[in-house]
Motif scaffolding. Structure first.
Motif, PDB file in Angstrom:
ATOM      1  N   SER A  96      17.668   7.198  20.882  1.00 48.49           N
ATOM      2  CA  SER A  96      16.289   7.265  20.377  1.00 48.49           C
ATOM      3  C   SER A  96      16.100   8.252  19.232  1.00 48.49           C
ATOM      4  O   SER A  96      15.185   9.084  19.245  1.00 48.49           O
ATOM      5  CB  SER A  96      15.325   7.607  21.518  1.00 48.49           C
ATOM      6  OG  SER A  96      15.417   6.658  22.545  1.00 48.49           O
ATOM      7  N   TYR A  97      16.967   8.146  18.235  1.00 50.90           N
ATOM      8  CA  TYR A  97      16.832   8.973  17.038  1.00 50.90           C
ATOM      9  C   TYR A  97      16.885   8.098  15.800  1.00 50.90           C
ATOM     10  O   TYR A  97      17.453   7.002  15.824  1.00 50.90           O
ATOM     11  CB  TYR A  97      17.954  10.026  16.952  1.00 50.90           C
ATOM     12  CG  TYR A  97      17.683  11.259  17.770  1.00 50.90           C
ATOM     13  CD1 TYR A  97      16.811  12.241  17.324  1.00 50.90           C
ATOM     14  CD2 TYR A  97      18.307  11.452  18.995  1.00 50.90           C
ATOM     15  CE1 TYR A  97      16.553  13.380  18.083  1.00 50.90           C
ATOM     16  CE2 TYR A  97      18.057  12.584  19.755  1.00 50.90           C
ATOM     17  CZ  TYR A  97      17.188  13.544  19.289  1.00 50.90           C
ATOM     18  OH  TYR A  97      16.943  14.668  20.032  1.00 50.90           O
ATOM     19  N   SER A  98      16.327   8.618  14.702  1.00 52.30           N
ATOM     20  CA  SER A  98      16.355   7.914  13.412  1.00 52.30           C
ATOM     21  C   SER A  98      17.783   7.871  12.876  1.00 52.30           C
ATOM     22  O   SER A  98      18.670   8.565  13.374  1.00 52.30           O
ATOM     23  CB  SER A  98      15.465   8.634  12.405  1.00 52.30           C
ATOM     24  OG  SER A  98      16.034   9.904  12.089  1.00 52.30           O
ATOM     25  N   GLN A  99      17.982   7.095  11.824  1.00 56.45           N
ATOM     26  CA  GLN A  99      19.313   6.950  11.244  1.00 56.45           C
ATOM     27  C   GLN A  99      19.870   8.292  10.774  1.00 56.45           C
ATOM     28  O   GLN A  99      20.992   8.653  11.108  1.00 56.45           O
ATOM     29  CB  GLN A  99      19.274   5.968  10.071  1.00 56.45           C
ATOM     30  CG  GLN A  99      20.627   5.765   9.427  1.00 56.45           C
ATOM     31  CD  GLN A  99      20.594   4.736   8.317  1.00 56.45           C
ATOM     32  OE1 GLN A  99      19.593   4.068   8.107  1.00 56.45           O
ATOM     33  NE2 GLN A  99      21.693   4.611   7.608  1.00 56.45           N
ATOM     34  N   GLY A 100      19.085   9.042  10.014  1.00 51.99           N
ATOM     35  CA  GLY A 100      19.559  10.327   9.500  1.00 51.99           C
ATOM     36  C   GLY A 100      19.899  11.306  10.605  1.00 51.99           C
ATOM     37  O   GLY A 100      20.955  11.939  10.592  1.00 51.99           O
ATOM     38  N   LYS A 101      18.994  11.437  11.565  1.00 53.02           N
ATOM     39  CA  LYS A 101      19.215  12.374  12.672  1.00 53.02           C
ATOM     40  C   LYS A 101      20.384  11.928  13.543  1.00 53.02           C
ATOM     41  O   LYS A 101      21.193  12.757  13.967  1.00 53.02           O
ATOM     42  CB  LYS A 101      17.936  12.517  13.520  1.00 53.02           C
ATOM     43  CG  LYS A 101      18.061  13.495  14.664  1.00 53.02           C
ATOM     44  CD  LYS A 101      18.323  14.915  14.206  1.00 53.02           C
ATOM     45  CE  LYS A 101      18.336  15.858  15.371  1.00 53.02           C
ATOM     46  NZ  LYS A 101      18.718  17.214  15.015  1.00 53.02           N
ATOM     47  N   SER A 102      20.518  10.636  13.804  1.00 53.11           N
ATOM     48  CA  SER A 102      21.615  10.168  14.646  1.00 53.11           C
ATOM     49  C   SER A 102      22.960  10.367  13.946  1.00 53.11           C
ATOM     50  O   SER A 102      23.954  10.699  14.590  1.00 53.11           O
ATOM     51  CB  SER A 102      21.421   8.712  15.069  1.00 53.11           C
ATOM     52  OG  SER A 102      21.374   7.863  13.954  1.00 53.11           O
ATOM     53  N   ASN A 103      22.986  10.209  12.619  1.00 50.63           N
ATOM     54  CA  ASN A 103      24.225  10.478  11.883  1.00 50.63           C
ATOM     55  C   ASN A 103      24.589  11.956  11.950  1.00 50.63           C
ATOM     56  O   ASN A 103      25.766  12.312  12.128  1.00 50.63           O
ATOM     57  CB  ASN A 103      24.107  10.016  10.429  1.00 50.63           C
ATOM     58  CG  ASN A 103      24.086   8.505  10.315  1.00 50.63           C
ATOM     59  OD1 ASN A 103      24.463   7.791  11.244  1.00 50.63           O
ATOM     60  ND2 ASN A 103      23.627   8.013   9.181  1.00 50.63           N
TER      61      ASN A 103
END
Length: 123
Positions: A86-93
């Motif tokens: 449950s994180y955005s693309q930038g944060k999950s990367n």
């Protein structure tokens, strides 16, 4: 930015699948320092890999274990991993890079603690 943790990524892409196949597709739960063969060493490296994975934090703020298992062991697409954590693309990367770094640190500690030599280097 793309080259972050390249050695650890390469380990999971190239070495981990081979270690898993050499183990007879089973995860070892112990270290056997008496077996001095190459296969014995590989078995121990695979065991250390899972000791390290199982020590990773797996909280909503730091889902490192989930990321390593899903993305790098099971090879789940990152879009599905993002849904899981449950994180955005930038944060999950960013979290994936942090997870790889934590794995590498923990792996090295476990390898030294369990006296599995020579050390695997992730550079």
């Amino acid at each position: 930015m793309i080259k972050h943790n390249k050695g650890v990524r390469d380990f999971f892409k190239n070495d981990y699948p081979k270690l898993y196949l050499l183990s007879g597709s089973q995860i070892p739960t112990d270290i056997n320092l008496k077996d001095k063969s190459r296969i014995g060493y590989y078995w121990n490296v695979l065991a250390v890999t899972w000791f390290a994975i199982n020590q990773l934090e797996d909280t909503p703020q730091h889902p490192y274990k989930t990321i390593i298992v899903e993305r790098f062991v099971k090879r789940t697409r990152m879009i599905k991993v993002r849904e899981l954590i449950s994180y955005s693309q930038g944060k999950s990367n960013d979290l994936a890079n942090q997870a790889l770094k934590k794995f590498a640190e923990t792996f090295r500690q476990e390898q030294i603690k369990n006296k599995v030599f020579p050390l695997v280097e992730f550079d």
